[in-house]
Design an enzyme around this catalytic site. Sequence first.
Site, PDB file in Angstrom:
ATOM      1  N   TYR A 167      -3.912  13.629 -14.350  1.00  0.00           N
ATOM      2  CA  TYR A 167      -5.017  12.653 -14.359  1.00  0.00           C
ATOM      3  C   TYR A 167      -6.389  13.315 -14.205  1.00  0.00           C
ATOM      4  O   TYR A 167      -7.362  12.605 -13.930  1.00  0.00           O
ATOM      5  CB  TYR A 167      -4.894  11.683 -13.172  1.00  0.00           C
ATOM      6  CG  TYR A 167      -3.532  11.116 -12.903  1.00  0.00           C
ATOM      7  CD1 TYR A 167      -2.897  10.280 -13.822  1.00  0.00           C
ATOM      8  CD2 TYR A 167      -2.867  11.367 -11.697  1.00  0.00           C
ATOM      9  CE1 TYR A 167      -1.651   9.728 -13.540  1.00  0.00           C
ATOM     10  CE2 TYR A 167      -1.634  10.822 -11.406  1.00  0.00           C
ATOM     11  CZ  TYR A 167      -1.031  10.008 -12.336  1.00  0.00           C
ATOM     12  OH  TYR A 167       0.194   9.454 -12.052  1.00  0.00           O
ATOM     13  N   CYS A 227       3.819  28.308 -16.489  1.00  0.00           N
ATOM     14  CA  CYS A 227       3.392  28.729 -17.830  1.00  0.00           C
ATOM     15  C   CYS A 227       2.873  27.559 -18.648  1.00  0.00           C
ATOM     16  O   CYS A 227       3.508  27.124 -19.619  1.00  0.00           O
ATOM     17  CB  CYS A 227       4.549  29.424 -18.525  1.00  0.00           C
ATOM     18  SG  CYS A 227       5.063  30.843 -17.580  1.00  0.00           S
ATOM     19  N   GLU A 228       1.776  26.998 -18.228  1.00  0.00           N
ATOM     20  CA  GLU A 228       1.081  25.912 -18.930  1.00  0.00           C
ATOM     21  C   GLU A 228      -0.398  26.078 -18.621  1.00  0.00           C
ATOM     22  O   GLU A 228      -0.758  26.309 -17.461  1.00  0.00           O
ATOM     23  CB  GLU A 228       1.494  24.537 -18.375  1.00  0.00           C
ATOM     24  CG  GLU A 228       2.948  24.200 -18.464  1.00  0.00           C
ATOM     25  CD  GLU A 228       3.272  23.221 -19.593  1.00  0.00           C
ATOM     26  OE1 GLU A 228       2.337  22.747 -20.281  1.00  0.00           O
ATOM     27  OE2 GLU A 228       4.464  22.956 -19.765  1.00  0.00           O
ATOM     28  N   PRO A 264       0.819  -1.219   0.000  1.00  0.00           N
ATOM     29  CA  PRO A 264       0.000   0.000   0.000  1.00  0.00           C
ATOM     30  C   PRO A 264       0.851   1.267   0.000  1.00  0.00           C
ATOM     31  O   PRO A 264       1.900   1.316   0.636  1.00  0.00           O
ATOM     32  CB  PRO A 264      -0.747  -0.109   1.337  1.00  0.00           C
ATOM     33  CG  PRO A 264       0.205  -0.857   2.220  1.00  0.00           C
ATOM     34  CD  PRO A 264       0.941  -1.813   1.342  1.00  0.00           C
ATOM     35  N   GLY A 265       0.414   2.247  -0.714  1.00  0.00           N
ATOM     36  CA  GLY A 265       1.067   3.560  -0.680  1.00  0.00           C
ATOM     37  C   GLY A 265       0.032   4.601  -0.318  1.00  0.00           C
ATOM     38  O   GLY A 265      -0.031   5.138   0.784  1.00  0.00           O
ATOM     39  N   ARG A 290      -1.041  15.874  -9.953  1.00  0.00           N
ATOM     40  CA  ARG A 290      -2.162  14.950 -10.173  1.00  0.00           C
ATOM     41  C   ARG A 290      -3.352  15.576 -10.927  1.00  0.00           C
ATOM     42  O   ARG A 290      -3.882  14.950 -11.838  1.00  0.00           O
ATOM     43  CB  ARG A 290      -2.633  14.338  -8.848  1.00  0.00           C
ATOM     44  CG  ARG A 290      -1.541  13.573  -8.102  1.00  0.00           C
ATOM     45  CD  ARG A 290      -2.067  12.747  -6.949  1.00  0.00           C
ATOM     46  NE  ARG A 290      -2.795  11.597  -7.415  1.00  0.00           N
ATOM     47  CZ  ARG A 290      -4.105  11.493  -7.429  1.00  0.00           C
ATOM     48  NH1 ARG A 290      -4.846  12.464  -6.951  1.00  0.00           N
ATOM     49  NH2 ARG A 290      -4.688  10.426  -7.918  1.00  0.00           N
TER      50      ARG A 290
END
Length: 431
Positions: free
Chosen positions: A317, A357-358, A274-275, A313
């Site tokens: 995702y 800058c994205e 598990p993480g 994240r």
Amino acid sequence: MDAFEYRGKTLFCEDVKIEDIIGDVGTPTYIYSKNAILARYSELKTAFSDVDTLICFSVKSNSNLSICRCLAQEGSGFDVVSGGELFRAINAGGSPSKIVFAGVGKTDKEIKYALENNVFMFNVESISELEHISRLAGGLDKRAHVALRINPDIDAKTHIKTTTGKKENKFGIDFSTAEKIIRKSSKYSNVSLSGLHVHLGSPIYTVDPYVHALKKVLVFIERCRSTGVDIEYVNVGGGYCISYTGEKVIRSEAYAIKMLPIIKEMQCKLILEPGRYIMGNSGILVTNVIYRKETVHGKKFIICDAAMNDLIRPALYDAFHRIWPVNTNIKLPAVENPKRSVIKKGMELVDIVGPVCESSDVFAFGRALPKLKEGDLLAIFSAGAYGFTMSSSYNSRPRACEVLVDGKKYCIIRKRETYEDLIRGEEFTKC
Ligand code: LLP
């Protein structure tokens, strides 16, 4: 998020006010709760205590030395996927006899390093890797313990970028190739094939994919045993889910109730990796509102000092993280719907963005939040796993500081990077 709760109008981690920590160390900062980490670890351990279980904390989720040390002190093993993670686990006080080494692309250098340190087991992902391990173990006059990582072709119904157990994924070995390996196992003279490993993806919100995989593995174990190869360990990997929205999700007992009968039938010792389950809701990222910006088109941007380089994240995702002011009169809703933000009195719909800058540098689109002003602190919740470890210094932004809270005390467990850190190791060309 139990370790992080509002008392009155301000957010605490355990018994420490978040604003006090930030007053001390600034933003952006990751803050973790030691007692939440230990509680989640022991919850898992208890749930699976009916069988001989080794928990190997997945270092990729959070590799900070202090955090790994807390878990090592509780008896945890470690799941590592690189020489670097192995170095961290050992430096944190992890016992090599409880370290499993996974990953599709272990280099000879990494394999040797792991052999020299007598790691417990290699989770092997291809015939070529098995040949390398056997040859390198022979060279060191050692015998490597190996688990074959099976790709069972099961859809864990998680994000396409974090699904690992389908036949089109690069991970693991299909059953028929694994059977060929088992039949020829004597060929690998410096390897002892004693385990099977299966990791389906992450996060997985139902037990069904695990049960499905274990049933397939059980049939395979019987075939292995009929050819004289005993399988002593079954490693079910990680992927156990957490709540990102406040909604109730299944917990360790629910996984254990359905998985344990099959493990018992296998008569194997169990390994879990598990993480997120341990770290996800044990940490938050705190950021400061730098500017507000409103457009004639009616958009409102909250520009904060954390960015996609700190927590990738959402950008990678489309992950949902709850975000709420550290100090506020308005209560954090018990549950949030990622698809529809509910505005109440004193709130507004905003995009929470960072300075990178994205256009993908956005933590939340169209989120209902209490009205914010410059200088307000925001907590980004459920950021303890795959937060700092996936951070970078993109846009030459020094990486965040990390703090661990224990009761009424807190400590910096990783200093904020400096501009000097950014250029360390670089040299002007001499040619
Ligand atoms: N074991 C293996 C072989 C793994 O590949 C992973 C995660 C784990 C265990 C731990 O999974 P966990 O229990 O933490 O779910 N960056 C993504 C997650 C990638 C997971 C990679 N492998 C995210 O931020 O959601």
